[in-house]
Design a protein around this motif. Sequence first.
Motif, mmCIF file in Angstrom:
data_model
loop_
_atom_site.group_PDB
_atom_site.id
_atom_site.type_symbol
_atom_site.label_atom_id
_atom_site.label_comp_id
_atom_site.label_asym_id
_atom_site.label_seq_id
_atom_site.Cartn_x
_atom_site.Cartn_y
_atom_site.Cartn_z
ATOM 1 N N SER A 142 0.829 -0.836 -0.088
ATOM 2 C CA SER A 142 0.401 0.031 -0.076
ATOM 3 C C SER A 142 1.036 1.207 0.372
ATOM 4 O O SER A 142 0.467 2.133 -0.664
ATOM 5 N N GLU A 143 2.280 1.339 0.711
ATOM 6 C CA GLU A 143 2.801 2.348 0.808
ATOM 7 C C GLU A 143 3.496 2.334 -0.061
ATOM 8 O O GLU A 143 3.905 4.127 -0.707
ATOM 9 N N GLU A 144 3.612 1.627 -1.522
ATOM 10 C CA GLU A 144 4.574 1.464 -2.495
ATOM 11 C C GLU A 144 3.754 2.340 -3.648
ATOM 12 O O GLU A 144 4.022 2.945 -4.197
ATOM 13 N N ARG A 145 2.221 1.944 -3.753
ATOM 14 C CA ARG A 145 1.840 2.247 -4.345
ATOM 15 C C ARG A 145 1.465 3.615 -4.165
ATOM 16 O O ARG A 145 1.235 4.258 -5.716
ATOM 17 N N ILE A 146 1.694 3.846 -3.414
ATOM 18 C CA ILE A 146 0.628 5.760 -2.348
ATOM 19 C C ILE A 146 2.335 6.772 -3.437
ATOM 20 O O ILE A 146 1.663 7.512 -4.253
ATOM 21 N N ARG A 147 3.419 6.037 -3.111
ATOM 22 C CA ARG A 147 4.703 6.641 -3.768
ATOM 23 C C ARG A 147 4.761 6.597 -5.350
ATOM 24 O O ARG A 147 5.035 7.749 -6.160
ATOM 25 N N GLU A 148 4.509 5.318 -5.671
ATOM 26 C CA GLU A 148 3.795 4.815 -7.058
ATOM 27 C C GLU A 148 2.994 6.791 -7.817
ATOM 28 O O GLU A 148 3.618 7.107 -8.746
ATOM 29 N N ALA A 149 2.244 6.097 -7.204
ATOM 30 C CA ALA A 149 1.312 7.635 -7.850
ATOM 31 C C ALA A 149 1.323 9.167 -7.395
ATOM 32 O O ALA A 149 1.665 9.675 -8.658
ATOM 33 N N LEU A 150 2.283 8.965 -6.318
ATOM 34 C CA LEU A 150 2.954 10.530 -6.589
ATOM 35 C C LEU A 150 3.884 10.803 -7.289
ATOM 36 O O LEU A 150 4.451 11.920 -8.047
ATOM 37 N N GLU A 151 4.676 9.853 -7.930
ATOM 38 C CA GLU A 151 5.846 10.210 -8.943
ATOM 39 C C GLU A 151 5.452 9.634 -9.977
ATOM 40 O O GLU A 151 5.595 10.668 -11.026
ATOM 41 N N ASP A 152 4.564 9.158 -10.334
ATOM 42 C CA ASP A 152 3.840 9.146 -11.734
ATOM 43 C C ASP A 152 3.189 10.363 -12.013
ATOM 44 O O ASP A 152 2.000 10.557 -13.291
ATOM 45 N N THR A 153 3.172 11.569 -11.743
ATOM 46 C CA THR A 153 2.209 12.420 -11.710
ATOM 47 C C THR A 153 3.185 14.366 -11.816
ATOM 48 O O THR A 153 4.166 14.678 -10.862
ATOM 49 N N ASP A 154 2.231 15.170 -12.486
ATOM 50 C CA ASP A 154 3.676 16.191 -13.002
ATOM 51 C C ASP A 154 3.402 17.159 -10.974
ATOM 52 O O ASP A 154 4.549 17.989 -10.274
ATOM 53 N N ALA A 155 2.234 16.729 -10.205
ATOM 54 C CA ALA A 155 1.768 17.327 -8.951
ATOM 55 C C ALA A 155 3.244 17.117 -8.042
ATOM 56 O O ALA A 155 3.289 17.704 -6.989
ATOM 57 N N GLY A 156 2.970 15.359 -8.171
ATOM 58 C CA GLY A 156 3.815 15.377 -6.850
ATOM 59 C C GLY A 156 3.515 15.529 -5.768
ATOM 60 O O GLY A 156 2.808 15.613 -5.204
ATOM 61 N N PRO A 157 4.378 16.261 -5.342
ATOM 62 C CA PRO A 157 4.116 16.520 -3.548
ATOM 63 C C PRO A 157 3.288 17.310 -3.474
ATOM 64 O O PRO A 157 2.309 17.374 -2.297
ATOM 65 N N ASP A 158 2.447 18.281 -4.567
ATOM 66 C CA ASP A 158 1.386 18.969 -4.653
ATOM 67 C C ASP A 158 -0.027 17.950 -4.201
ATOM 68 O O ASP A 158 -0.997 18.733 -3.614
ATOM 69 N N VAL A 159 0.369 16.981 -4.646
ATOM 70 C CA VAL A 159 -1.111 16.209 -4.220
ATOM 71 C C VAL A 159 -1.995 16.165 -2.766
ATOM 72 O O VAL A 159 -1.134 16.039 -1.586
ATOM 73 N N ASP A 160 -2.740 16.707 -2.406
ATOM 74 C CA ASP A 160 -3.376 16.716 -1.543
ATOM 75 C C ASP A 160 -4.678 15.266 -1.012
ATOM 76 O O ASP A 160 -5.491 15.678 -0.114
ATOM 77 N N ARG A 161 -5.432 15.291 -1.978
ATOM 78 C CA ARG A 161 -6.909 14.287 -2.417
ATOM 79 C C ARG A 161 -6.340 12.932 -3.597
ATOM 80 O O ARG A 161 -5.514 13.756 -4.680
ATOM 81 N N PHE A 162 -6.418 11.561 -3.276
ATOM 82 C CA PHE A 162 -6.245 10.644 -4.086
ATOM 83 C C PHE A 162 -8.079 10.553 -4.630
ATOM 84 O O PHE A 162 -8.845 10.159 -3.096
ATOM 85 N N VAL A 163 -8.422 10.785 -5.838
ATOM 86 C CA VAL A 163 -9.873 9.891 -5.486
ATOM 87 C C VAL A 163 -10.123 9.025 -6.440
ATOM 88 O O VAL A 163 -9.319 8.524 -7.520
ATOM 89 N N VAL A 164 -10.518 7.706 -5.887
ATOM 90 C CA VAL A 164 -10.824 6.229 -5.852
ATOM 91 C C VAL A 164 -12.134 6.211 -6.328
ATOM 92 O O VAL A 164 -12.929 7.107 -5.820
#
Length: 63
Positions: free
Chosen positions: A1-23
């Motif tokens: 689960s932790e790795e998936r969040i890290r991957e998702a943050l790395e796969d977006t241009d917003a990176g550390p600015d992401v404050d919400r994941f929509v599923v």
Amino acid sequence: SEERIREALEDTDAGPDVDRFVVACPMCMTMYEDGRKTGGYEDDIEITDVTELLVEAIDAKEK
């Protein structure tokens, strides 16, 4: 689960600015919630189901 969040943050241009994941799936909601808590993102990222966004949009429209 932790790795998936890290991957998702790395796969977006917003990176550390992401404050919400929509599923859109209960399994993803559980997985990302777990990763958020155990990965140290508890205060940084909110996990939201797509239906919650719909409710927010309807509420905003009614005001």
